[in-house]
Motif scaffolding. Structure first.
Motif, PDB file in Angstrom:
ATOM      1  N   GLU A 264     -10.552 -16.214 -17.500  1.00 27.65           N
ATOM      2  CA  GLU A 264      -9.478 -15.434 -18.098  1.00 27.65           C
ATOM      3  C   GLU A 264      -9.877 -13.967 -18.058  1.00 27.65           C
ATOM      4  O   GLU A 264     -10.931 -13.577 -18.553  1.00 27.65           O
ATOM      5  N   VAL A 265      -9.019 -13.153 -17.434  1.00 25.73           N
ATOM      6  CA  VAL A 265      -9.312 -11.727 -17.280  1.00 25.73           C
ATOM      7  C   VAL A 265      -8.097 -10.912 -17.707  1.00 25.73           C
ATOM      8  O   VAL A 265      -7.014 -11.450 -17.933  1.00 25.73           O
ATOM      9  N   GLU A 266      -8.295  -9.612 -17.778  1.00 28.34           N
ATOM     10  CA  GLU A 266      -7.204  -8.723 -18.151  1.00 28.34           C
ATOM     11  C   GLU A 266      -6.152  -8.679 -17.050  1.00 28.34           C
ATOM     12  O   GLU A 266      -6.473  -8.583 -15.863  1.00 28.34           O
ATOM     13  N   ARG A 267      -4.904  -8.767 -17.433  1.00 33.31           N
ATOM     14  CA  ARG A 267      -3.815  -8.700 -16.467  1.00 33.31           C
ATOM     15  C   ARG A 267      -3.596  -7.238 -16.049  1.00 33.31           C
ATOM     16  O   ARG A 267      -3.565  -6.342 -16.905  1.00 33.31           O
TER      17      ARG A 267
ATOM     18  N   THR B  53      -0.525 -18.597 -18.465  1.00 38.70           N
ATOM     19  CA  THR B  53      -1.389 -17.534 -18.954  1.00 38.70           C
ATOM     20  C   THR B  53      -1.577 -17.693 -20.455  1.00 38.70           C
ATOM     21  O   THR B  53      -0.754 -18.273 -21.158  1.00 38.70           O
TER      22      THR B  53
ATOM     23  N   THR C 155      -1.310 -10.198 -22.010  1.00 41.09           N
ATOM     24  CA  THR C 155      -2.236  -9.178 -21.521  1.00 41.09           C
ATOM     25  C   THR C 155      -3.368  -9.755 -20.678  1.00 41.09           C
ATOM     26  O   THR C 155      -4.173  -9.002 -20.154  1.00 41.09           O
ATOM     27  N   THR C 156      -3.428 -11.072 -20.544  1.00 41.57           N
ATOM     28  CA  THR C 156      -4.479 -11.684 -19.742  1.00 41.57           C
ATOM     29  C   THR C 156      -3.873 -12.611 -18.702  1.00 41.57           C
ATOM     30  O   THR C 156      -2.677 -12.903 -18.720  1.00 41.57           O
TER      31      THR C 156
ATOM     32  N   GLN D  34      -5.230 -15.867 -15.543  1.00 38.08           N
ATOM     33  CA  GLN D  34      -6.276 -16.674 -14.939  1.00 38.08           C
ATOM     34  C   GLN D  34      -6.563 -16.148 -13.532  1.00 38.08           C
ATOM     35  O   GLN D  34      -5.639 -15.833 -12.774  1.00 38.08           O
TER      36      GLN D  34
END
Length: 336
Positions: free
Chosen positions: A25-28, A3, A7-8, A10
């Motif tokens: 890549e997105v917000e976790r 990652t 805070t993010t 894949q």
């Protein structure tokens, strides 16, 4: 794959119908009350995932763009308020996302309803465990919840080497039933290896195998995993008066006369209901606990396709699935 920060993560995004997945890549997510945050190790690839991706899975109520994937196995990272069944570090699995607007499992992390999860079998790998939930729950709901399978019954499973079918065979065997399963000639060795009597559906008519294996009386339980003409054949194979037909693909139009004239009964299985409606989630977790018991007792071994895929190569897995070339459940190694 790592990652980018805390805070993010894949994740694979299905942006629109028939488009390839895009690794993004997105917000976790974080674990809300009643949820478990899981670091996903492996994710199963299902036929329904592919239907949603190609715009043909409307019943799953998963509008695009979305993160798909329903089955997973992984490690608990954190638990939300009120969760007492799991703790950080536990290895868990379940059918938990990818439909009904829920984030799917083609991602490094997921925050899932704790009621949907169970501790994974200690004797199965993450890949094996990730292959099981959707198919096992579907098989269990049909055989155990609806048909009340028990010792001494004769159970016929249509599609005995398929995703739901091979687990249904093993569940019925574990309950002490005599199990028969249809398939192609090439599938005979596998079907027999999991304890079922093989029936070549291309070589024998319904009447022939009903006469051969039940003296013309019919099977106590018939599980149809294929739908269409196979469900019609199931109605004609049910035992007089006490037979029960179950289908997980009974979505077409069928004549009930063959079933009615045998005095038999029918049940449909729609495994997605809890995630779409929010009702019955706890029972799915309970079913997965039963799966763990059977696996740890040596009575349940899932069939997994040996080919390996990552989030970066998941499009290849979907191409194999779309062309019907999978041998067992395809699984994505999310954590390489």
């Amino acid at each position: 794959m790592k990652t980018q920060n805390k805070t993010t993560m894949q994740a694979l995004i299905a942006a629109e119908a028939n488009a390839p997945f895009v690794l993004t890549e997105v917000e976790r997510p974080v674990a809300a009350a009643g949820q478990v945050l899981v670091r996903i190790v492996a994710s199963g690839v299902s036929v329904l995932d592919n239907k949603i991706r190609t715009g043909k899975g409307g019943h799953a109520q998963q509008p695009l763009p979305a993160v798909l994937g329903m089955d997973f196995a992984g490690e608990v990272e954190a638990v939300g308020e009120g969760v007492t069944r799991f703790k950080a570090g536990d290895e868990v699995y379940g059918l938990a996302g990818g439909i009904g607007g829920l984030q799917g499992t083609y991602a490094q992390y997921g925050a899932f309803d704790a009621d949907l999860l169970a501790l994974k079998p200690s004797n199965l790998s993450m890949r094996q465990s990730a292959s099981m939930p959707l198919n096992f729950i579907t098989a269990w709901e049909g055989l155990v919840d609806r048909a009340k399978v028990h010792e001494g019954q004769k159970v016929l499973v249509h599609g005995g080497a398929g995703g739901v079918g091979h687990l249904a065979v093993q569940i019925a065997k574990a309950f002490g039933a005599w199990v028969y399963a249809t398939g192609s000639a090439a599938q005979q060795p596998y079907i027999e290896s999991i304890g079922a009597t093989f029936i070549d559906y291309r070589e024998k008519t319904v009447g022939q195998y009903v006469n051969e294996y039940t003296d013309g009386e019919g099977f106590d339980i018939v599980y149809d995993t294929l739908g269409g003409a196979t469900l019609d054949a199931s109605f004609a194979a049910a035992r007089f008066y006490t037979g029960h037909v179950v289908s997980c693909l009974g979505w077409g139009e069928h004549k009930l006369a063959p079933l009615s004239f045998r005095g038999a009964t029918y049940s449909g299985v729609f495994t997605l209901m809890p995630m779409i409606t929010g009702k019955g989630c706890k029972h799915h977790g309970e079913i997965m606990e039963e799966a763990t018991k059977l696996a740890e007792a040596g009575k349940m071994v899932p069939l997994v396709d040996e080919r390996r895929f990552t989030l970066a190569t998941a499009n290849e897995a979907h191409q194999i699935l779309e062309h019907g070339k999978a041998i067992g459940k395809l699984v994505i190694d999310v954590r390489e």
